[in-house]
Motif scaffolding. Structure first.
Motif, short mmCIF file in Angstrom:
data_model
loop_
_atom_site.label_atom_id
_atom_site.label_comp_id
_atom_site.label_asym_id
_atom_site.label_seq_id
_atom_site.Cartn_x
_atom_site.Cartn_y
_atom_site.Cartn_z
N GLY A 65 0.83 -1.21 0.00
CA GLY A 65 0.00 0.00 0.00
C GLY A 65 0.86 1.25 0.00
O GLY A 65 1.88 1.32 -0.67
N GLU A 66 0.44 2.22 0.79
CA GLU A 66 1.17 3.49 0.88
C GLU A 66 1.47 3.78 2.35
O GLU A 66 0.85 4.65 2.96
CB GLU A 66 0.35 4.62 0.26
N PRO A 67 2.45 3.07 2.90
CA PRO A 67 2.75 3.25 4.33
C PRO A 67 3.23 4.66 4.67
O PRO A 67 3.24 5.05 5.84
CB PRO A 67 3.82 2.21 4.62
N GLN A 103 3.92 11.46 -4.89
CA GLN A 103 3.98 12.09 -6.21
C GLN A 103 5.27 11.72 -6.95
O GLN A 103 5.29 11.66 -8.18
CB GLN A 103 3.88 13.61 -6.08
N VAL A 104 6.33 11.50 -6.20
CA VAL A 104 7.60 11.12 -6.82
C VAL A 104 7.67 9.60 -7.04
O VAL A 104 8.04 9.13 -8.11
CB VAL A 104 8.79 11.59 -5.94
N TYR A 105 7.28 8.85 -6.03
CA TYR A 105 7.41 7.40 -6.04
C TYR A 105 6.52 6.73 -7.08
O TYR A 105 6.97 5.86 -7.84
CB TYR A 105 7.08 6.85 -4.65
N THR A 106 5.26 7.11 -7.15
CA THR A 106 4.29 6.41 -8.00
C THR A 106 4.69 6.38 -9.48
O THR A 106 4.69 5.30 -10.08
CB THR A 106 2.88 7.00 -7.80
N PHE A 116 5.68 13.99 4.89
CA PHE A 116 6.16 14.06 3.51
C PHE A 116 5.38 13.12 2.58
O PHE A 116 5.72 12.98 1.41
CB PHE A 116 7.65 13.68 3.45
N GLY A 117 4.34 12.50 3.07
CA GLY A 117 3.62 11.45 2.35
C GLY A 117 3.13 11.84 0.97
O GLY A 117 3.31 11.11 0.00
#
Length: 108
Positions: free
Chosen positions: A42-44, A56-59, A50-51
């Motif tokens: 998921g998105e821990p 926005q960078v990771y995906t 900074f989530g």
């Protein structure tokens, strides 16, 4: 006059082609497993300060890597199939040429 020749071991082409096909399949399986594992996580980072920025960078990077991995798997398999096709074509050409030469030599 001396002619240079070359030999093609079609058995090796077929065998190596099969290995490329298998490698592509293994790579595809690994890519799917990675995608599943990442989805399971998921998105821990979502609740972190900074989530949003991290997401926005990771995906897009994650999606690009997964797309590239799938493309590489397909291309590896395509190389394998092409090597196998090359072996079949070479064998067919060799058989045809031998038939023609035997026909010509029988006429002499």
């Amino acid at each position: 006059m001396e002619f240079e020749t070359f030999d093609v071991d079609t058995g090796v082409l077929r065998k190596q082609g099969g290995k490329f096909v298998d490698l592509g399949g293994d790579f595809s399986t690994a890519s799917k497993r990675l995608k599943g594992n990442l989805e399971d996580l998921g998105e821990p980072w979502a609740d972190a300060d900074f989530g949003e920025i991290f997401g926005q960078v990771y995906t897009p990077i994650r999606d690009g890597i997964l797309t590239s991995m799938n493309s590489l798997a397909e291309r590896l398999q395509k190389v394998g199939y092409n090597l196998q096709d090359m072996a079949r074509n070479y064998d067919a050409s060799e058989a045809s040429n031998n038939g023609l030469l035997n026909g010509v030599s029988g006429e002499l």
